[in-house]
Design a protein around this motif. Sequence first.
Motif, PDB file in Angstrom:
ATOM      1  N   VAL A  77       0.839  -1.209   0.000  1.00 16.59           N
ATOM      2  CA  VAL A  77       0.000   0.000   0.000  1.00 16.59           C
ATOM      3  C   VAL A  77       0.872   1.256   0.000  1.00 16.59           C
ATOM      4  O   VAL A  77       0.641   2.209  -0.769  1.00 16.59           O
ATOM      5  CB  VAL A  77      -0.943  -0.015   1.213  1.00 16.59           C
ATOM      6  N   SER A 102      -4.389   0.258  -4.341  1.00 17.84           N
ATOM      7  CA  SER A 102      -3.349  -0.283  -3.462  1.00 17.84           C
ATOM      8  C   SER A 102      -3.880  -1.474  -2.654  1.00 17.84           C
ATOM      9  O   SER A 102      -3.169  -2.467  -2.462  1.00 17.84           O
ATOM     10  CB  SER A 102      -2.842   0.812  -2.527  1.00 17.84           C
ATOM     11  N   ILE A 103      -5.134  -1.380  -2.182  1.00 16.10           N
ATOM     12  CA  ILE A 103      -5.722  -2.506  -1.446  1.00 16.10           C
ATOM     13  C   ILE A 103      -5.877  -3.721  -2.362  1.00 16.10           C
ATOM     14  O   ILE A 103      -5.605  -4.864  -1.963  1.00 16.10           O
ATOM     15  CB  ILE A 103      -7.081  -2.094  -0.851  1.00 16.10           C
TER      16      ILE A 103
END
Length: 440
Positions: free
Chosen positions: A330, A382-383
């Motif tokens: 992340v 990002s997740i």
Amino acid sequence: MLSAIVRVFRTPDLRRKVLFTLLLVAIFRLGSVIPSPFVNFANVQACLATQSTTSSGLYQLVNLFSGGALLQLSVFALGIMPYITASIIVQLLRVVIPRFEVLYKEGSEGQAKLTQYTRYLTIALGVLQSTTLITVARQGALFGSSSGTACQSIITNSAWWASVLMVLTMTAGTGLIMWMGELITERGVGNGMSLLIFTSIASRFPQSIAAIWNTQSPELAIAVILGGVVVMAAVVFVEQSQRRIPVEYAKRMVGRRTYGGNNTYIPIKVNMAGVVPVIFASSLLYLPALVAQFNQSSTGASPAWVVFIQTYLTSGSHPLYMLLYFLLIVGFTYFYVAITFNPEEVADNMKRYGGFIPGIRAGRPTAEYLDYVLTRVTLPGSIYLGLIALIPLIGLAAIGASQSFPFGGTSILIVVGVGLETVKQIDSQLQQRHYEGLLR
């Protein structure tokens, strides 16, 4: 679909490009199984056959990118990894060295200069990585500390000149791979470097499925394949997702001609960073394990910090390792997107050519709006990267699969991304010649 493939091979120019690409890919795979000088190929194969499925080692990422050539100490052992690392370093140096940023903005001539720097750095990294690989192999630690006696004697000659010859062979292999990748880009189909990585990763899929079939059960192997299809569909959906910011250009009169007045958009992908954050996070987590490996005691008790690293930061199935891996991905996603996409530069270019976002003033307000949208779009991206990267680690903990779990992490991201881009290139070339694409 079959008729589209027939159209590809009926087009002389496109057929020549496809066959040329397939030829270089075949040479690349052949070099991946040819052992380097002074390597006991029988012992290497015995170590690979008896290696524990749960031992990850320090080189699984590079081994994945080389199509299994790394642990076989072949001519192409390093694969394309030195070039990838060199490209990322040169790209990051644009932020640190103003000269690199100037070359980047100069167009084709500046890009050619940066490409030349990348080549030099690739060769330097090839020498460094091959030296490290041979040193680890001589110490018998390439397959882990618990490997058998055969893994301690995979190099038959301990003379210094033999090591130099092995380093030169592996470095030359890296240079040859880099040259073949550029040839595919110029004369073949798709991006050469990406296709070579695609080939390396895809070649491991049958072996990984066969290992699950033999060591676990056929039902589990079929379930993994079905789950892989679902993951691929999800990756395709996210990779094609984007936030389109509308942009309008005012009309301008230059002489008797009118320019502008059209509407377009700025595509901001959900996953703008690609697979780079996963590579960054994997490399950073490998460093403590590498340091601990060279500081562990072979006779007495190891230091406490070495025991801690070997307990929590070496095994991918440990929850602490997974948490750190996810958080690093992340963080690196935001870092890499901030480097590659500059809202101020985009806003200045729009203002220079009379473009504006409806409802947003040109200049600094546009840059702030782009930064606002980019920050919020990057969060789900990002997740998503973190969750995809955790799939092989979860598979490692759940079914005892190896770190090269076939449908997850860097492998699935690269395979899907390269596949989509290559199909788009073939489709566009077919449309130019037949007015019909690869897929109707």
